[in-house]
Design a protein around this motif. Structure first.
Motif, short mmCIF file in Angstrom:
data_model
loop_
_atom_site.label_atom_id
_atom_site.label_comp_id
_atom_site.label_asym_id
_atom_site.label_seq_id
_atom_site.Cartn_x
_atom_site.Cartn_y
_atom_site.Cartn_z
N GLY A 100 17.14 -12.86 9.42
CA GLY A 100 17.08 -12.25 7.95
C GLY A 100 15.26 -12.28 7.58
N SER A 101 14.40 -12.87 8.03
CA SER A 101 13.33 -13.42 7.69
C SER A 101 12.24 -12.36 8.69
N ALA A 102 12.80 -12.15 9.97
CA ALA A 102 12.05 -11.31 10.44
C ALA A 102 12.36 -9.65 10.41
N LEU A 103 13.14 -9.33 9.77
CA LEU A 103 13.87 -8.02 9.86
C LEU A 103 12.95 -7.23 7.92
N GLY A 104 13.07 -8.49 6.64
CA GLY A 104 12.01 -8.99 6.12
C GLY A 104 11.02 -8.65 5.41
N THR A 105 10.55 -8.72 6.90
CA THR A 105 9.15 -9.21 7.09
C THR A 105 8.63 -7.73 7.51
N TRP A 106 9.90 -6.92 8.97
CA TRP A 106 9.29 -5.90 8.97
C TRP A 106 9.06 -4.73 8.55
N PHE A 107 10.37 -5.00 7.23
CA PHE A 107 10.97 -3.59 7.06
C PHE A 107 9.43 -3.38 5.72
N SER A 108 9.77 -5.01 5.39
CA SER A 108 8.53 -4.48 3.54
C SER A 108 7.04 -4.39 3.84
N THR A 109 6.74 -4.41 5.81
CA THR A 109 5.05 -4.40 6.22
C THR A 109 4.95 -2.93 6.32
N LEU A 110 5.95 -2.05 7.05
CA LEU A 110 6.25 -1.15 6.60
C LEU A 110 6.34 -0.18 6.06
N VAL A 111 6.59 -0.15 3.99
CA VAL A 111 6.50 -0.30 2.96
C VAL A 111 5.16 -0.45 2.38
N GLY A 112 4.38 -1.66 3.25
CA GLY A 112 3.67 -2.03 2.15
C GLY A 112 1.92 -1.08 3.01
N VAL A 113 2.17 -0.77 4.18
CA VAL A 113 0.71 -0.71 4.75
C VAL A 113 0.59 1.22 3.97
N SER A 114 1.53 1.41 3.28
CA SER A 114 1.07 2.69 2.67
C SER A 114 0.60 2.05 1.34
N VAL A 115 0.71 1.33 0.26
CA VAL A 115 0.88 1.12 -1.19
C VAL A 115 -0.37 0.21 -1.00
N PRO A 116 -1.49 0.96 -1.55
CA PRO A 116 -2.53 0.45 -2.06
C PRO A 116 -3.08 -0.85 -2.51
N ASN A 117 -3.89 -1.97 -2.11
CA ASN A 117 -4.19 -3.41 -2.42
C ASN A 117 -4.71 -3.61 -3.72
N GLN A 118 -3.42 -4.24 -4.22
CA GLN A 118 -3.21 -4.30 -5.69
C GLN A 118 -4.12 -4.85 -7.05
N ASP A 119 -5.23 -6.24 -5.52
CA ASP A 119 -6.58 -6.14 -6.07
C ASP A 119 -7.56 -6.03 -5.77
N VAL A 120 -7.56 -4.70 -5.20
CA VAL A 120 -8.91 -3.95 -5.01
C VAL A 120 -8.25 -3.01 -5.77
N GLU A 121 -7.41 -2.16 -6.18
CA GLU A 121 -6.99 -1.39 -7.06
C GLU A 121 -7.49 -1.95 -8.65
N ASP A 122 -7.36 -3.38 -9.28
CA ASP A 122 -7.85 -3.42 -10.08
C ASP A 122 -9.21 -3.69 -10.67
N TYR A 123 -9.98 -2.83 -9.41
CA TYR A 123 -11.33 -2.62 -9.72
C TYR A 123 -11.60 -1.47 -9.67
N ARG A 124 -10.36 -0.77 -9.41
CA ARG A 124 -10.77 0.89 -8.90
C ARG A 124 -11.60 1.75 -9.87
N GLY A 125 -11.19 1.11 -11.19
CA GLY A 125 -12.16 1.92 -12.02
C GLY A 125 -13.92 2.18 -11.73
N ARG A 126 -14.18 0.63 -11.45
CA ARG A 126 -15.83 -0.06 -10.98
C ARG A 126 -15.23 1.35 -10.22
#
Length: 167
Positions: A100-126
């Motif tokens: 379950g952990s391996a599959l969860g990591t794999w599936f989430s990583t596939l999605v996470g690659v297409s989502v912008p880094n939230q920490d960088v997005e906090d400074y996107r305005g600058r």
């Protein structure tokens, strides 16, 4: 473990200068990353890697935790309510949790690659206003040298300490 520090520069020439100064301090180009808006030509400067551009690290962590929990619950149910008289042991619980952990990591990583880094997005305005984010991954004992360099030569930059998913 490396700490991640980031600060902002006003233009490409100042950013090039600070990157050169950081390299003279002994920082590797692998530990330096520059993020600017799409209109900027940042080609000679070190590019951000996938962990800076996307949410892959946080997604993998969430996926591992969620998948492991689902695998654990599913395994416990399978052990306590055996189908057709099958009796499973503790190894099945461990295997179900790991799977379950391996599959969860794999599936989430596939999605996470297409989502912008939230920490960088906090400074996107600058970044969109034309400032350039410089990210430095360094050992904790190297941080005073980086801060001293910025204080001495680049007072206008703002040094922030953040996780930005420090690797």
């Amino acid at each position: 473990m490396k700490q991640r520090y980031f600060f902002f520069m006003d233009d490409v020439s100042a950013t090039t200068s600070v990157i050169d100064d950081l390299k003279q301090l002994g920082m590797s180009e692998d530990d330096l990353h520059v993020i600017g808006n799409d209109a900027m030509a940042l080609q000679p400067l070190p590019e951000p890697d996938i962990t800076h551009r996307s949410d892959v690290v946080d997604a993998a962590k969430r996926g591992a935790a969620t998948g492991g929990a689902i695998g654990l619950v599913g395994s416990i149910v399978a052990v306590t309510v055996p189908a057709a008289g099958l009796t499973l042991g503790g190894g099945a619980i461990l295997a179900g949790t790991a799977l379950g952990s391996a599959l969860g990591t794999w599936f989430s990583t596939l999605v996470g690659v297409s989502v912008p880094n939230q920490d960088v997005e906090d400074y996107r305005g600058r970044i969109e206003r034309g400032e350039i984010m410089v990210i430095v991954d360094c050992e904790p004992d190297e941080q005073p040298q980086v801060a001293a360099l910025l204080e001495q030569k680049y007072r206008e930059s703002v040094l922030l300490e953040g996780n930005l998913d420090a690797a």
